[in-house]
Design a protein around this motif. Structure first.
Motif, PDB file in Angstrom:
ATOM      1  N   ARG A  50       2.295   2.766  -3.208  1.00 23.15           N
ATOM      2  CA  ARG A  50       1.500   3.530  -4.157  1.00 23.15           C
ATOM      3  C   ARG A  50       1.909   4.994  -4.146  1.00 23.15           C
ATOM      4  N   PHE A  51       2.483   5.429  -3.033  1.00 26.11           N
ATOM      5  CA  PHE A  51       2.767   6.850  -2.872  1.00 26.11           C
ATOM      6  C   PHE A  51       4.255   7.161  -2.974  1.00 26.11           C
ATOM      7  N   ARG A  52       5.079   6.122  -2.983  1.00 27.81           N
ATOM      8  CA  ARG A  52       6.512   6.353  -3.060  1.00 27.81           C
ATOM      9  C   ARG A  52       7.104   5.395  -4.076  1.00 27.81           C
ATOM     10  N   PRO A  62       7.893   1.108   2.402  1.00 24.46           N
ATOM     11  CA  PRO A  62       8.291   2.340   1.720  1.00 24.46           C
ATOM     12  C   PRO A  62       9.676   2.835   2.127  1.00 24.46           C
ATOM     13  N   GLY A  63      10.382   2.089   2.987  1.00 32.14           N
ATOM     14  CA  GLY A  63      11.696   2.528   3.407  1.00 32.14           C
ATOM     15  C   GLY A  63      11.659   3.760   4.291  1.00 32.14           C
ATOM     16  N   ARG A 106       4.645  -4.098   6.225  1.00 30.22           N
ATOM     17  CA  ARG A 106       3.955  -2.985   5.584  1.00 30.22           C
ATOM     18  C   ARG A 106       4.587  -1.652   5.981  1.00 30.22           C
ATOM     19  N   ALA A 107       4.937  -1.550   7.280  1.00 30.42           N
ATOM     20  CA  ALA A 107       5.528  -0.300   7.751  1.00 30.42           C
ATOM     21  C   ALA A 107       6.902  -0.074   7.127  1.00 30.42           C
ATOM     22  N   TYR A 151       0.812  -1.218   0.000  1.00 29.78           N
ATOM     23  CA  TYR A 151       0.000   0.000   0.000  1.00 29.78           C
ATOM     24  C   TYR A 151       0.849   1.274   0.000  1.00 29.78           C
ATOM     25  N   GLY A 152       1.867   1.286   0.855  1.00 28.40           N
ATOM     26  CA  GLY A 152       2.691   2.487   0.960  1.00 28.40           C
ATOM     27  C   GLY A 152       3.474   2.772  -0.314  1.00 28.40           C
TER      28      GLY A 152
END
Lengths: 368, 603
Positions: free
Chosen positions: A104-106, A154-155, A150-151, A101-102
């Motif tokens: 999608r933004f990065r 996105p790194g 998940r956390a 999910y994350g």
């Protein structure tokens, strides 16, 4: 981003209505450090974590990531990874969709595709092959690891863990906390971990901040805060402890008419913590010191008092003995069950630790 | 540290440039909130304030004169009027002639209707929550029907049912009674109101009964209470708040009830709402506005009382461990059990007559001519559509308008309702204020909103040098949206506030903007509530009568309910019941959709 991230909180305060959740909290977390906030429920540790994540508007003070000032920065722009107590997995998404999910933004790092990145992370948390499952098909421990993956996907610069183990049973907690610690130190990611479990805090952290009533009582390595508590609260919160209050007289500490040799109680002995600025003033008047149950010994000796056995608990590797010494509660640990009702209890002066002046039962104000 | 692991792990940590949303996306919620506030201000608060202004302004001058005239007029306030006027000598006279006045009568019929609804509803709650029988769930979900049934249709059903040749008198004749003429009597209004509101009372009470913890009763019994004492001391205090909630709502609804009173009571048994309508028809706007203001103030006070009471009860107990349900037909009943079952049977019969009777009568009436079965009324509808003059009411146009307005209402009410839900479930003082402001339309009658729009935006407003005027059609959609969005809110809010906030926070920590988190996480998880809210909104629009009948006056933007009312005037009930049956068909369809999507309405 992705570089060195140290974390600074200075003078952070936050109230909910009339309730002060944080009172002037200042903390420094070094890059790559596993830093734990520990304290009883309602002490402000979760609010501190939420302040770092950007979920709370602060009444005062500021939060910095490196030299990046964070006030007014929305949570989505902070590059933090958060794992909540209940994991908060999105129930309408598969494991793969949750972890991805994350992304999608990065952009994914190193030209990796999203799928590769998700695959790598599931492997990292030992859940390769679980990608198509729904969250409700997973066990508690598996959900916790999905939330961690998940956390991390996105790194993030900072990893925030809010009591991630508290919903799991004791055995699982131990194996998971080892895994979390391994992943954290492999990634070298700056991590803030919130727990009310002092044993967990001592086991996994590089440094620990003990919090009480919206304030930071003490910051230090687990050994430091366990062995050299600066306040009565810290002494009593971390593990079993016996706190004695007395008067300094001729270099001894007199408690209820009995004189004890206590290392550091002598004014000339200097500060127990080694920092003269932090040294409690014990040259005269009242003083409090603590002795761990495992440092109290049965048997005659010079530094001793006589007490009555009230109750004995068998803990497996030892016995916990509850004593009554003229109305004072004293706990000690012994490998053998005491054989008489009246016992003589003593301790080595080096095993006693001076906390601070004052006889008040309430926690002493932190010196900073 | 493990070397290989370490290097791969560091790869995992490398990041990235961000691709977060643009300016608009970041402020999407604020923009939506502002837009909702503007829409509410324009289509609700402004019109209602226009009505208020009409009541206190004459020829551009502020004056309390009209309000004073109304509240000291015994026709409106009965014995209270001379007391308000300070003319105590008149009290005796007035008490002999018009003791209640219009407002007194309105409150009186609302009180009677409330009592009837509670008497009819509470046994239903008992049966639904304490007995297990096939179809129980279906009947339980049917209790939301009143919110979907167009009131003018229910009214026409009762007209057909109570009529001198109607099924009620046929039934009474069978047992050697009758005939009774209930048309244009208070009893008819009260029964029709019970039809509407008893299911509401039953629904609220059933919910409370089902959330009762059986262990509490068991504890009371173990402490020595007999079953009756246990009921009185432990169960009743838990049910009473729910019954009161239902009763208060019923009173508010029946105080403002319009189409039922209009059709079953006419102007002889007019309530405030009907009288306002008749004044509007006579173009006496100032007096209509004044009545509307007094009525609105009263209903706002009642609604406020209701909301305060409901808020106090909310979250009182959620420990659902209800006692096991009884079987309706036990194998070997004791005498008491048999007696209780017999009572349930009688109740079921009453329910069947009250609830099924009117709807069946309506359909039957639409198919019955002087010579028995006939399709002539439907042929009339078809023919009117084909050859009717422009000034006549065409059924096809009514159906088309209804569907069009329904769809348009959906487009406005859905985003509004969802936005308000999101903004008000965040908690805090501000959100409670927003909640109250956004829910106010529930307490203001459609007639008042319609009147306000007519007087304000439809007649035109001077803004600077320009005359701003909106078309009747736009005004109708706006009024429907105002009536409908609270139902969206009431369906979405409970689900939304039930979501763990860490769900949204996780999404945001992962880089999603607030609006993105709403789209990706919250809305999918409350989809059933959104869908049910949409179906409600559509159904409300289809059935809306109060403001539509005012705004559609003399235009071709009439809807199905308005068409039903216009056909009543004819010598037979045939065309009206035929049109009502068409309306029933369309409404049933939306009810099926609600049911399929798991609609919920718990208050």
């Amino acid at each position: 981003m992705g570089g060195v991230t140290d974390l600074h909180l200075s003078g952070v305060s936050k109230s909910f209505g009339d309730v002060a959740a944080l009172r002037d909290v200042s903390l420094e977390v070094a890059d790559g450090e596993f830093f734990t906030l520990v304290g009883p429920s309602g002490c402000g540790k979760t609010t501190t974590l939420r302040a770092i994540a950007g979920f709370e508007t602060l009444d005062a003070g500021d939060v910095r990531f490196g030299d990046r000032e964070m006030s007014g920065v929305a949570p989505e722009d902070r590059d933090v990874g958060v794992v909540f107590q209940n994991y908060a997995l999105f129930p309408h998404m598969t494991v793969t969709e949750n972890v991805g999910y994350g992304l999608r933004f990065r952009e994914t790092p190193g030209g990796q595709s999203r799928e590769e990145r998700v695959g790598d992370l599931l492997e990292l948390v030992d859940l390769a092959g679980f990608g198509e499952r729904d969250p409700d098909e997973l066990s508690g421990g598996q959900r916790q690891r999905v939330a961690l993956a998940r956390a991390l996907a996105p790194g993030p610069d900072v990893l925030l863990l809010d009591e991630p183990m508290s919903a799991l049973d004791a055995r699982l907690r131990q194996s998971l906390r080892t895994q979390v610690k391994r992943i954290q130190s492999d990634l070298g990611i700056t991590t803030v971990y919130v727990t009310h479990d002092q044993e967990e805090a001592l086991a996994v952290s590089d440094r620990v901040a003990v919090m009480n009533d919206g304030r930071v009582e003490q910051v230090g390595t687990p050994e430091d805060v366990y062995r050299s508590p600066e306040t009565r609260f810290v002494a009593e919160f971390l593990g079993d402890n016996n706190v004695f209050e007395g008067e300094v007289r001729d270099g001894d500490v007199v408690v209820a008419g009995t004189a004890f040799r206590v290392e550091g109680a002598d004014a000339s002995a200097g500060s127990p913590a080694g920092d003269p600025a932090l040294a409690p003033d014990v040259s005269e008047g009242s003083v409090a010191f603590c002795v761990r149950p495992e440092h109290l010994e049965l048997g005659p000796g010079s530094n001793s008092f006589e007490a009555t056995v009230e109750a004995v608990e068998f803990l497996g590797e030892s016995f916990r003995v509850h004593l009554d010494w003229d109305g004072r509660e004293v706990v000690l640990r012994e490998s053998e069950r005491p054989t008489t009702d009246r016992v003589r209890v003593g301790f080595d002066p080096e095993d006693a630790h001076v906390i601070a002046g004052g006889r008040a039962g309430k926690a002493v104000e932190p010196s900073r | 540290m493990r070397g290989a692991d370490k290097s791969r792990a560091s790869d995992l940590r490398v990041t990235t440039t961000r691709g977060a949303g643009g300016w608009l996306e970041r402020r999407a919620l604020a923009v939506l909130g502002a837009a909702t506030a503007v829409v509410l201000a324009v289509v609700f608060y402004y019109p209602v304030l226009t009505v208020f202004a009409d009541a206190v302004r004459v020829g551009g001058e502020w004056t309390p004169e009209i309000v004073r005239e109304v509240i000291t007029d015994p026709f409106y306030f009965g014995v209270l009027a001379p007391i308000f006027g300070g003319d105590f000598a008149q009290v005796g006279d007035v008490a002999a002639n018009t003791p209640l006045g219009l407002f007194g009568f309105t409150a009186y019929q609302a009180a009677l209707s409330t009592i009837a609804s509670v008497l009819l509803g509470v046994p239903g709650a008992y049966v639904l929550s304490r007995y297990d029988f096939p179809g129980r769930r279906t009947i339980r979900s049917l209790t939301i029907l009143p919110f979907v049934l167009p009131s003018i249709m229910v009214a026409i059903g009762f007209v057909a049912f109570f009529g001198s040749n109607g099924p009620l008198n046929d039934l009474l004749a069978l047992v050697g009674l009758g005939p009774v003429n209930l048309l244009f009597t208070l009893e008819a209004i009260v029964v029709a109101h019970a039809f509407y509101n008893a299911p509401l009372v039953a629904r609220v009470t059933t919910a409370a009964w089902e959330s009762v913890d059986a262990r509490m009763v068991e504890t009371a019994r173990s402490l020595g209470a007999n079953p009756w004492r246990a009921f009185r001391d432990v169960l009743a205090p838990q049910l009473l708040p729910a019954i009161l909630t239902g009763a208060l709502l019923t009173f508010v609804f029946t105080f403002m009830s319009f189409p039922i009173v209009l059709a079953l009571g006419g102007f002889q048994l007019a309530t405030v709402e009907v009288w306002i309508y008749s004044l509007v028809q006579q173009l006496d706007y100032a007096e209509a506005a004044t009545l509307a203001v007094v009525e609105t103030v009263l209903s706002l006070v009642l609604t406020y009382a209701y909301l305060r009471y409901e808020a106090r009860q909310a979250g009182a107990n959620r420990a659902a461990n209800p006692p096991a349900r009884k079987r309706l037909l036990p194998d070997d009943p004791t005498p008491t059990a048999a007696l209780e079952r017999a009572a349930v049977g009688v109740y079921a019969l009453v329910v069947a007559v009250v609830f099924v009777g009117p709807l069946v009568s309506m359909v039957a009436e639409s198919l019955t001519g002087p010579q028995g079965f006939t399709l002539q009324y439907y042929e009339f509808l078809v023919e009117r559509q084909a050859t009717g003059a422009d000034f006549q009411t065409k059924p096809g146009l009514a159906v088309r308008n209804s569907l069009l307005f329904g769809a348009a209402t959906l487009l406005v009410a859905l985003p509004m309702g969802v936005t308000i839900s999101v903004l008000t479930t965040r908690g805090g003082r501000g959100s409670r204020l927003a909640d109250a402001a956004a829910m106010a339309p529930l307490a203001v009658s459609g007639v008042v909103v319609g009147l306000g729009m007519l007087r304000g935006l439809v007649f035109g407003v001077e803004v600077g040098d320009h005359r701003v005027q909106i078309a009747g059609v736009t005004a109708i959609v706006a009024a429907h949206a105002v009536a409908a969005y609270p139902f969206v809110v009431r369906n979405v809010s409970p689900l939304l506030s039930g979501l763990d906030r860490s769900m949204v926070e996780s999404a945001r920590a992962l880089g999603a903007t607030r609006a993105r988190a709403l789209l990706d996480v919250e809305l999918p998880l409350v989809a059933s509530g959104v869908a049910a809210g949409a179906a409600f909104a559509f159904a409300i629009s289809i059935g809306e009568f109060d403001s539509t009948v005012i705004l559609a006056t003399g235009s071709s933007s009439y809807t199905m309910p308005v068409a039903v009312e216009r056909y009543i005037g004819n010598r037979t009930l045939g065309p009206a019941t035929a049109m009502g049956t068409v309306l029933l068909g369309v409404t049933s369809l939306s009810f099926v959709v609600i049911d399929r999507l798991g609609g919920r309405w718990e208050a």
